[in-house]
Design a protein around this motif. Structure first.
Motif, PDB file in Angstrom:
ATOM      1  N   TYR A 284      36.630  38.754  35.659  1.00  0.00           N
ATOM      2  CA  TYR A 284      36.471  38.372  34.255  1.00  0.00           C
ATOM      3  C   TYR A 284      35.973  36.936  34.122  1.00  0.00           C
ATOM      4  N   ALA A 285      36.419  36.059  34.999  1.00  0.00           N
ATOM      5  CA  ALA A 285      35.931  34.679  34.969  1.00  0.00           C
ATOM      6  C   ALA A 285      34.435  34.624  35.259  1.00  0.00           C
ATOM      7  N   ALA A 286      33.994  35.433  36.228  1.00  0.00           N
ATOM      8  CA  ALA A 286      32.567  35.482  36.555  1.00  0.00           C
ATOM      9  C   ALA A 286      31.760  36.038  35.385  1.00  0.00           C
ATOM     10  N   LEU A 287      32.298  37.039  34.723  1.00  0.00           N
ATOM     11  CA  LEU A 287      31.614  37.615  33.565  1.00  0.00           C
ATOM     12  C   LEU A 287      31.499  36.590  32.442  1.00  0.00           C
ATOM     13  N   ALA A 288      32.571  35.852  32.196  1.00  0.00           N
ATOM     14  CA  ALA A 288      32.528  34.818  31.165  1.00  0.00           C
ATOM     15  C   ALA A 288      31.459  33.779  31.490  1.00  0.00           C
ATOM     16  N   ALA A 289      31.437  33.334  32.728  1.00  0.00           N
ATOM     17  CA  ALA A 289      30.444  32.330  33.133  1.00  0.00           C
ATOM     18  C   ALA A 289      29.025  32.853  32.972  1.00  0.00           C
ATOM     19  N   GLU A 290      28.822  34.115  33.309  1.00  0.00           N
ATOM     20  CA  GLU A 290      27.494  34.731  33.187  1.00  0.00           C
ATOM     21  C   GLU A 290      27.002  34.707  31.739  1.00  0.00           C
ATOM     22  N   ARG A 343      33.014  47.792  30.426  1.00  0.00           N
ATOM     23  CA  ARG A 343      32.575  48.331  31.726  1.00  0.00           C
ATOM     24  C   ARG A 343      33.441  47.773  32.848  1.00  0.00           C
ATOM     25  N   LEU A 344      33.735  46.482  32.775  1.00  0.00           N
ATOM     26  CA  LEU A 344      34.528  45.844  33.815  1.00  0.00           C
ATOM     27  C   LEU A 344      35.962  46.388  33.822  1.00  0.00           C
ATOM     28  N   HIS A 345      36.471  46.687  32.657  1.00  0.00           N
ATOM     29  CA  HIS A 345      37.823  47.231  32.556  1.00  0.00           C
ATOM     30  C   HIS A 345      37.957  48.528  33.360  1.00  0.00           C
ATOM     31  N   LYS A 346      36.941  49.354  33.345  1.00  0.00           N
ATOM     32  CA  LYS A 346      37.004  50.616  34.085  1.00  0.00           C
ATOM     33  C   LYS A 346      37.063  50.390  35.596  1.00  0.00           C
ATOM     34  N   HIS A 348      38.615  47.711  36.870  1.00  0.00           N
ATOM     35  CA  HIS A 348      39.833  46.953  37.188  1.00  0.00           C
ATOM     36  C   HIS A 348      40.995  47.370  36.277  1.00  0.00           C
ATOM     37  N   ALA A 349      41.110  48.655  36.015  1.00  0.00           N
ATOM     38  CA  ALA A 349      42.199  49.136  35.166  1.00  0.00           C
ATOM     39  C   ALA A 349      43.540  48.996  35.881  1.00  0.00           C
ATOM     40  N   MET A 350      44.560  48.613  35.138  1.00  0.00           N
ATOM     41  CA  MET A 350      45.936  48.499  35.648  1.00  0.00           C
ATOM     42  C   MET A 350      46.002  47.731  36.971  1.00  0.00           C
ATOM     43  N   PRO A 351      45.556  46.465  36.981  1.00  0.00           N
ATOM     44  CA  PRO A 351      45.567  45.731  38.253  1.00  0.00           C
ATOM     45  C   PRO A 351      46.946  45.239  38.676  1.00  0.00           C
ATOM     46  N   TYR A 352      47.953  45.416  37.841  1.00  0.00           N
ATOM     47  CA  TYR A 352      49.329  45.072  38.256  1.00  0.00           C
ATOM     48  C   TYR A 352      50.325  45.868  37.442  1.00  0.00           C
TER      49      TYR A 352
END
Length: 352
Positions: A284-290, A343-346, A348-352
């Motif tokens: 998510y950090a990479a996506l924000a930076a992009e 798209r990213l959520h799919k 990285h769903a339920m990462p913890y």
């Protein structure tokens, strides 16, 4: 700052809420008062507390201290009519009330205790911090077992507590009532029982919700929309994971993870700081930076795009952290970034 109404209560608040759970522990009183001033300066009038605060860790000797700090700020500034104050009753707790039963009598006593600590005659939103029958919040979903629940006893408990809350509303001590760490079934039953006995309807549900933790998105979202209940989203930055400060194995001095470990905890942010959680936060950090966004500002802006009423609760240990959060408020998430998040959520769903 824009404003919204909590469920069907008629209580109007700012669309962003200031969380105060560090007041009196990681955040000393002077810094806490400075945060309250800074929030009010930008129109953030909604503040959330709880009788058990501060946390990280919860200690018997500090129970109620965050409310007391808010109370001294209200007394010093005279700002009571400019803000909306929310707080919570803990539920059954050896730490907070030596195991006293969580019943109507306890609710009435705890309302009065919170009023005294906060030096006010009313609480704008009074919430039930934990269900007595158990909860799947804070990673308990991995082994949640409701098989021992007793429906009849649960409904009797709800009626008893709701009558105490109704008395608080009639006396002018409470303006609205809400839940926390509840399930879809629990939310629906609280609403049903309130209707049956003529008690105030549930206006809010305070559950965890963030880019990394989206359990609210299905059954709870449906229940909240149909019952006209507003989500108060705690940990919208996943306890700091979404800030990027834990990237690469870093544990900054004074951070929640560092303080937790130093006081005997595991330092894993309540089970959020896992390998998959760190990987997702990095993505998510990479996506924000992009897209030219700060990851903190992106995470909060995303919350306000959701298809159900919600108010993110932002919290900060220090005033500079709060000012950084405030700097990103009011920005709208572009459609292309919103689609990219989904798209990213799919992935990285339920990462913890």
């Amino acid at each position: 700052m824009d404003r919204t109404t909590l469920g069907g209560s008629g209580v109007e608040v700012s669309t962003i809420c200031l969380g105060t759970m560090t007041f009196g522990n990681q955040t000393d009183e002077a810094e806490a008062h400075a945060q309250l001033d800074a929030a009010l300066d930008v129109g953030m009038t909604f503040m959330d507390c709880a009788e058990m605060y501060p946390v990280n860790p919860v200690r018997r000797e500090t129970v109620g201290l965050s409310e007391e700090i808010i109370g001294r700020w209200l007394a010093r500034t005279g700002h009571r009519d400019r803000v909306e104050i929310a707080t919570k009753i803990t539920g059954p707790s050896q730490m907070v009330r030596d195991g006293a039963p969580f019943d109507g009598a306890t609710v009435r006593a705890c309302i009065d205790a919170s009023l005294r600590r906060m030096q006010t005659d009313r609480i704008d939103l009074y919430q039930l911090h934990w269900p007595v029958r158990g909860s799947y919040a804070f990673r308990q979903n991995w082994n949640f077992d409701p098989s021992g629940q007793d429906k009849a006893r649960t409904l009797d408990h709800m009626a008893d507590v709701l009558e105490a809350l109704a008395q608080g509303v009639r006396a002018g001590k409470l303006r609205a009532v809400g839940l926390s760490n509840e399930s879809a079934w629990g939310l629906a039953r609280w609403c049903d029982v309130a209707d049956r006995i003529g008690a105030p309807r549930i206006a809010t549900i305070q559950n965890e919700y963030s880019l990394l933790y989206r359990m609210f998105d299905t059954d709870l979202a449906e229940a909240a929309v149909n019952e006209n209940v507003t989500l108060l989203a705690y940990s919208p930055l996943a306890a700091g994971l979404l800030t990027g400060k834990y990237a690469g194995g870093a544990v900054p001095e004074g951070s929640r993870a560092a303080v937790d470990k130093a006081t005997g905890g595991q330092g894993n942010l309540g089970g959020r700081k896992t390998a998959r959680g760190l990987e997702a936060a990095s993505a998510y950090a990479a996506l924000a930076a992009e897209h030219g966004w700060d990851p903190v500002h992106m995470a909060i802006a995303w919350q306000l795009t959701r298809p159900f009423p919600n108010v993110p609760i932002i919290g900060a240990t220090t005033l500079p952290q709060l000012r950084h959060l405030i700097a990103g408020l009011g920005r709208s998430l572009p459609d292309d970034l919103h689609r990219a998040i989904e798209r990213l959520h799919k992935s990285h769903a339920m990462p913890y």
